[in-house]
Design an enzyme around this catalytic site. Structure first.
Site, PDB file in Angstrom:
ATOM      1  CD  GLU A 115      49.001  -5.789  40.898  1.00  0.00           C
ATOM      2  OE1 GLU A 115      48.188  -5.925  39.971  1.00  0.00           O
ATOM      3  OE2 GLU A 115      48.870  -4.923  41.778  1.00  0.00           O
ATOM      4  CB  CYS A 128      57.738  -0.346  42.436  1.00  0.00           C
ATOM      5  SG  CYS A 128      56.810  -0.336  43.951  1.00  0.00           S
ATOM      6  CB  CYS A 135      50.188  -5.560  53.404  1.00  0.00           C
ATOM      7  SG  CYS A 135      51.143  -4.724  54.685  1.00  0.00           S
ATOM      8  CB  CYS A 139      47.804   1.615  55.867  1.00  0.00           C
ATOM      9  SG  CYS A 139      49.326   1.132  56.688  1.00  0.00           S
ATOM     10  CB  CYS A 142      47.329   1.020  51.696  1.00  0.00           C
ATOM     11  SG  CYS A 142      48.322  -0.102  50.712  1.00  0.00           S
ATOM     12  CB  CYS A 366      51.924   4.955  45.810  1.00  0.00           C
ATOM     13  SG  CYS A 366      53.585   5.397  45.475  1.00  0.00           S
TER      14      CYS A 366
HETATM   15  N1  SAH Z   1      54.493  -1.363  53.234  1.00  0.00           N
HETATM   16  C1  SAH Z   1      55.518  -0.444  52.961  1.00  0.00           C
HETATM   17  C2  SAH Z   1      55.833  -0.441  51.505  1.00  0.00           C
HETATM   18  C3  SAH Z   1      54.730   0.110  50.611  1.00  0.00           C
HETATM   19  S1  SAH Z   1      55.357   1.515  49.884  1.00  0.00           S
HETATM   20  C4  SAH Z   1      55.151   0.914  53.476  1.00  0.00           C
HETATM   21  O1  SAH Z   1      54.004   1.100  53.841  1.00  0.00           O
HETATM   22  O2  SAH Z   1      56.025   1.758  53.566  1.00  0.00           O
HETATM   23  C5  SAH Z   1      54.088   2.306  49.129  1.00  0.00           C
HETATM   24  C6  SAH Z   1      53.909   3.739  49.630  1.00  0.00           C
HETATM   25  O3  SAH Z   1      52.660   4.208  49.112  1.00  0.00           O
HETATM   26  C7  SAH Z   1      53.801   3.811  51.137  1.00  0.00           C
HETATM   27  O4  SAH Z   1      54.328   5.010  51.617  1.00  0.00           O
HETATM   28  C8  SAH Z   1      52.319   3.789  51.314  1.00  0.00           C
HETATM   29  O5  SAH Z   1      51.925   4.280  52.555  1.00  0.00           O
HETATM   30  C9  SAH Z   1      51.833   4.647  50.189  1.00  0.00           C
HETATM   31  N2  SAH Z   1      50.443   4.422  49.814  1.00  0.00           N
HETATM   32  C10 SAH Z   1      49.642   3.404  50.172  1.00  0.00           C
HETATM   33  N3  SAH Z   1      48.412   3.557  49.623  1.00  0.00           N
HETATM   34  C11 SAH Z   1      48.451   4.711  48.928  1.00  0.00           C
HETATM   35  C12 SAH Z   1      47.491   5.396  48.116  1.00  0.00           C
HETATM   36  N4  SAH Z   1      46.290   4.894  47.897  1.00  0.00           N
HETATM   37  N5  SAH Z   1      47.888   6.536  47.518  1.00  0.00           N
HETATM   38  C13 SAH Z   1      49.127   7.026  47.690  1.00  0.00           C
HETATM   39  N6  SAH Z   1      50.071   6.411  48.419  1.00  0.00           N
HETATM   40  C14 SAH Z   1      49.740   5.268  49.042  1.00  0.00           C
HETATM   41 FE1  SF4 Z   2      50.916  -2.531  54.054  1.00  0.00          FE
HETATM   42 FE2  SF4 Z   2      49.891  -0.701  52.427  1.00  0.00          FE
HETATM   43 FE3  SF4 Z   2      50.312  -0.118  55.001  1.00  0.00          FE
HETATM   44 FE4  SF4 Z   2      52.400  -0.416  53.344  1.00  0.00          FE
HETATM   45  S1  SF4 Z   2      50.840   1.173  53.223  1.00  0.00           S
HETATM   46  S2  SF4 Z   2      52.180  -1.268  55.427  1.00  0.00           S
HETATM   47  S3  SF4 Z   2      51.615  -2.037  51.985  1.00  0.00           S
HETATM   48  S4  SF4 Z   2      48.869  -1.671  54.215  1.00  0.00           S
END
Ligand code: SAH
Ligand code: SF4
Length: 412
Positions: A115, A128, A135, A139, A142, A366
């Site tokens: 996406e 974005c 991934c 996390c 996420c 995000c």
């Molecule tokens: N993998 C990279 C790039 C993703 S960026 C990273 O983790 O940095 C997207 C951002 O949104 C990251 O800071 C991630 O931690 C945050 N994010 C992930 N899930 C989210 C959620 N459900 N609500 C708000 N932010 C979230």
């Molecule tokens: Fe991967 Fe989501 Fe963690 Fe970013 S925040 S490293 S996209 S699992």
């Protein structure tokens, strides 16, 4: 033999016999394009000039058809057309939010999907971009982290996300002025530093001055803290850095971001302090998702200030209200809590704006990205997990960088 307007013969060499499958030149970098053009039988002395012409049409003007390359001789256009195609990946779905955000589900040649989200904001428009399908880092807050199919996107597939969005926004008419996409953030699906080579090559294409011409100052790469590649990112790519911090204590961070077990806070913050090119005018952004009762106390805010001072970081903090997704156990901190957190960080002399969630109605905010083909039922997910335990990661067809991820995070 074909004749160009300058009278230069285009000798078609034997290696140039029209291939059964034409080469898709969209997404090639300069060297690859030059090699492809040479291999198609264009005489050596013309290769440099032809490469420059085609590059301009591909990346500055965004054409998808050789007939549109009007300053290229007709017979040469026919030659290019016989050997190459300019093909974008399929846009499997495009959704437009009521706040102007647009989300594209892009399907690549092997059927995998990722996406891409466009977020307009006044004069600014941010795209974005995803760097991986899924991934591996899991996390816990996420949505992307719950996907099981993972492979790195190629540089061509990363560049194509921008091409597709510019097509949809009608942006090629004015390649440099009045741009709608003014900034790019690598904050879509995936961990960009686990696809370092693909991301680096894609950004080189995007930053090229004779092509898309987006300055490195307008590009931000977000990482969950892959320490060994952070220095390289600054030295070799030179873009802005954002770091997903989300917690200020190792126990909490390890719980919500398993990568913290491998690269704990101290290592991540040291790497930030050493980030090439970071200074007060070009600060590192810390992303901090507000999770109710997990990381949002006054103490957490004060500790965040202390850490930023301790490591002398030129930093700002982006507070992201948690975006919910189906099946998550987390909830977003209440609004007053987020504001209080922000105030404490501001009082500590560090800017801490609260990011307005965008595109939530189309699951484009995000951490909400997850391709439709991956929205599996619970039973399917269980079967997949069982199979993964027996046979290793499913659908994993990436290179060494991906194997490193699987082993480094102990997720196999
Ligand atoms: N993998 C990279 C790039 C993703 S960026 C990273 O983790 O940095 C997207 C951002 O949104 C990251 O800071 C991630 O931690 C945050 N994010 C992930 N899930 C989210 C959620 N459900 N609500 C708000 N932010 C979230
Ligand atoms: Fe991967 Fe989501 Fe963690 Fe970013 S925040 S490293 S996209 S699992």
């Amino acid at each position: 033999m074909q004749i160009t307007p300058k009278g230069e013969p285009v000798v078609i060499s034997p290696r140039a016999a029209a291939p059964d499958d034409k080469v898709n030149i969209l997404g090639l970098d300069r060297t690859e394009l030059k090699d492809a053009i040479a291999a198609s039988g264009i005489p050596d002395r013309q290769v440099k000039m032809r490469t420059a012409q085609v590059w301009h049409w591909l990346y500055h003007r965004g054409v998808s058809d050789f007939t549109a390359m009007t300053n290229v001789a007709k017979d040469l256009r026919a030659h290019l057309d016989a050997h190459f195609i300019i093909r974008r990946p399929e846009v499997a779905d495009a959704q437009y939010s009521e706040d102007g955000t647009r989300k594209y589900l892009i399907r690549f040649d092997d059927g995998n999907e990722a996406e891409t989200v466009f977020i307009p904001d006044g004069d600014r428009g941010t795209l974005c971009v995803s760097s991986q399908v899924g991934c591996t880092l899991n996390c816990t807050f996420c949505h992307t982290g719950t996907m099981r199919l993972v492979r790195n996107l190629t540089a061509a597939e990363i560049v194509a996300q921008l091409m597709v969005a510019r097509d949809d926004l009608g942006e090629w008419e004015t390649p440099t002025e009045g741009r709608k996409i003014t900034n790019i953030v690598l904050m879509g699906m995936g961990e960009p530093l686990y696809n370092f080579d693909g991301v680096k090559k894609a950004l080189e294409i995007i930053m090229d001055e004779a092509g898309i011409q987006l300055s490195k100052r307008r590009i931000t790469l977000s990482t969950s803290g892959v320490v060994p590649h952070m220095e390289r990112c600054g030295a070799e790519i030179g873009v802005n850095l954002a770091v997903s911090l989300h917690a200020v204590r190792d126990d909490v961070r390890s719980r919500i971001m398993p990568i913290n077990k491998k690269y704990p806070l101290d290592a991540v913050l040291k790497a930030c302090a050493d980030y090439p090119g970071a200074h007060n005018a070009r600060r590192i952004t810390f992303e901090y998702t507000m999770l109710d009762g997990v990381n949002d106390s006054d103490d957490d805010a004060r500790e965040l200030v202390r850490l930023i001072r301790k490591y002398k970081l030129p930093a700002k903090v982006n507070l992201i209200p948690f975006n919910p997704w189906p099946g998550t156990d987390f909830t977003c901190s209440p609004w007053e809590r987020i504001q209080r957190f922000s105030d404490i960080v501001y009082e500590g002399g560090i800017s801490a704006p609260i990011r307005t969630p965008r595109g939530r109605d189309i699951m484009a905010a995000c951490g909400q990205l997850k391709s439709a083909s991956e929205k599996k039922s619970k039973a399917e997910e269980r079967r997949a997990r069982e199979a993964a335990t027996a046979d290793g990661p499913i659908g994993h067809n990436g290179g060494p960088a991906l194997s490193e991820q699987f082993s480094s995070t102990g997720l196999t």
